[in-house]
Design a protein around this motif. Structure first.
Motif: not given
Length: 327
Positions: A80-87, A142-149, A172-179
Motif C-alpha cells: 500500500r502506497a500514499l502519494e502526498l500532494g498528488c496533483g 500511524d503505521n498505515t503505508f509501506d511506501l509514501v511518494v 509502517k516500520p521499515g517503510g520507505r518514502f521517495v520524493f
C-alpha cells in the motif's frame, strides 16, 4: 475501485481565480495552493505533457530506481502506497502501473487535483482512493503505508520538516518514502531566468506581422499571467541537498540520501515548456513534440553520464530524497 472523498466535491471553488482572490492569496499560503492547483487541475496534464502510457511509466520508474537501493527493488511491489500532494496522480499512478505498488491513496490540499487524480486512477482501472488533505497533518493512522511518494510537492509545503515527520508517522516500520522533482536553489535560479526570457521574447516575436496566428488569444494570455502570479506564491522553497537530508533526519528517518538530475536538460526543458504555453494547442505538431522529448532525453543522458561526474549535486535542477522509518 476508486473512491473520492466527499470533501473534494464540497470544497472545490471556482477553478478560475479572480484578481481579488489572487490578491488575497498573497497573504494566505494555503489558500494560494488551493486556488492555483484547482485552477490548473483540468489542464495540468496537457500543460506538463503528463500521460499514463509507457513514456511516463518509464519516467516515474526511472526516478524511483535512481534513488532506491537495488536490493529493495528486487522485493517489489509494496502493498500500500500514499502519494502526498498528488496533483493529477502522475507519480503514484505510473508507479503502480510500473509494478512498484499494488494499491494506493492520493492526497492533495486541492480538491480539484484530488478529483482529477482519482478520475485518472479509475480510468486506468487501478485500486486508488483519494482524500483532500493537508501535508502537515496527514489524515491516516500511524503505521498505515509501506511506501509514501511525492513529486514536486515538498517545495509547496510551508513546514517541510513537520510534513516529513507526518510521513514517517504514517509509514509502517521499515517503510520507505521517495520524493522527486524538487527544485534546487541554483537550478531554480537559472530555470526561472530562462523561462522569463523565453516568455518575453516569444510574446514580442508574435506581435510581428504574419505571426498573429501563432499567438494565443489575449484572454488566454491574461489568464496565464494571473496563474503565473499565483505560481510565484505557491512555490515556497528551493533546497540544498544537504539541508533536505538534515530535515529528513530531524524528522526521524534513517538511511537518508539524495540524488539530483537535470542540468543541461533543464536548460532546454524550461524554455521549451514556456514557449509551448504561448502557442495555441496543436499548433506545433508531432515534429516539435518529438524534438522536445528527444532533446530532453539526450541531454538527460549527458547529465547523468558526464556532468554528474564534475558538476556539484546542488547545481542540477531537480533533487530527490529517500529515507526509511526505523524498524
Amino acid at each position: 475501485m476508486t473512491e473520492i472523498n466527499t470533501a473534494a466535491d464540497e470544497l472545490a471553488p471556482n477553478p478560475h481565480a479572480t484578481a481579488e482572490q489572487v490578491e488575497a492569496a498573497r497573504h494566505d499560503t494555503k489558500l494560494a495552493q488551493v486556488l492555483y492547483h484547482d485552477w490548473e487541475a483540468e489542464s495540468y496534464d496537457d500543460k506538463w505533457s503528463i500521460s499514463y502510457d509507457q513514456r511516463c511509466i518509464d519516467y516515474a520508474r526511472g526516478r524511483f530506481d535512481a534513488i532506491v537501493p537495488t536490493d529493495e527493488l528486487r522485493t517489489l511491489p509494496y502493498d500500500r502506497a500514499l502519494e502526498l500532494g498528488c496533483g493529477t496522480g502522475f507519480f503514484l499512478l505510473n508507479l503502480i502501473q510500473a509494478g512498484v505498488a499494488r494499491r494506493g491513496s492520493v492526497t492533495d490540499l486541492s480538491p480539484g487535483m484530488v478529483k482529477v487524480a482519482t478520475r485518472n486512477g479509475q480510468s486506468l482501472g487501478l485500486d486508488v482512493d483519494g482524500r483532500v488533505a493537508d501535508a502537515e497533518g496527514i489524515p491516516y493512522d500511524d503505521n498505515t503505508f509501506d511506501l509514501v511518494v511525492g513529486h514536486a510537492v515538498l517545495h509547496h509545503i510551508p513546514d517541510v520538516e513537520l510534513s516529513l515527520r507526518e510521513v514517517v508517522r504514517v509509514l509502517k516500520p521499515g517503510g520507505r518514502f521517495v520524493f522527486a522533482g524538487e527544485p534546487t536553489t541554483v537550478g531554480n535560479a537559472y530555470a526561472r531566468r530562462l523561462a522569463d526570457l523565453t516568455w518575453k521574447a516569444t510574446v514580442r516575436a508574435m506581435q510581428l506581422p504574419g505571426l498573429s496566428s501563432w499567438r494565443r488569444p489575449q484572454a488566454e494570455l491574461d489568464e496565464n499571467s494571473r496563474a503565473a502570479a499565483l505560481e510565484w506564491i505557491v512555490d515556497l522553497h528551493t533546497f540544498e541537498p544537504a539541508d533536505l537530508e538534515q530535515m529528513a533526519a530531524n524528522a526521524g528517518a534513517v538511511q537518508v540520501r539524495t540524488a539530483s538530475e537535470e542540468f543541461t536538460a533543464a536548460m532546454l526543458g524550461w524554455p521549451v515548456r514556456t514557449f509551448e504555453s504561448t502557442v495555441p494547442p496543436g499548433k506545433l505538431g508531432w515534429g516539435w513534440a518529438k524534438f522536445a522529448f528527444n532533446g530532453w532525453t539526450t541531454l538527460s543522458w549527458v547529465d547523468a553520464n558526464i556532468w554528474r561526474r564534475v558538476v556539484p549535486k546542488g547545481w542540477f535542477y531537480n533533487v530527490m530524497i529517500t529515507g526509511v522509518k526505523p524498524s
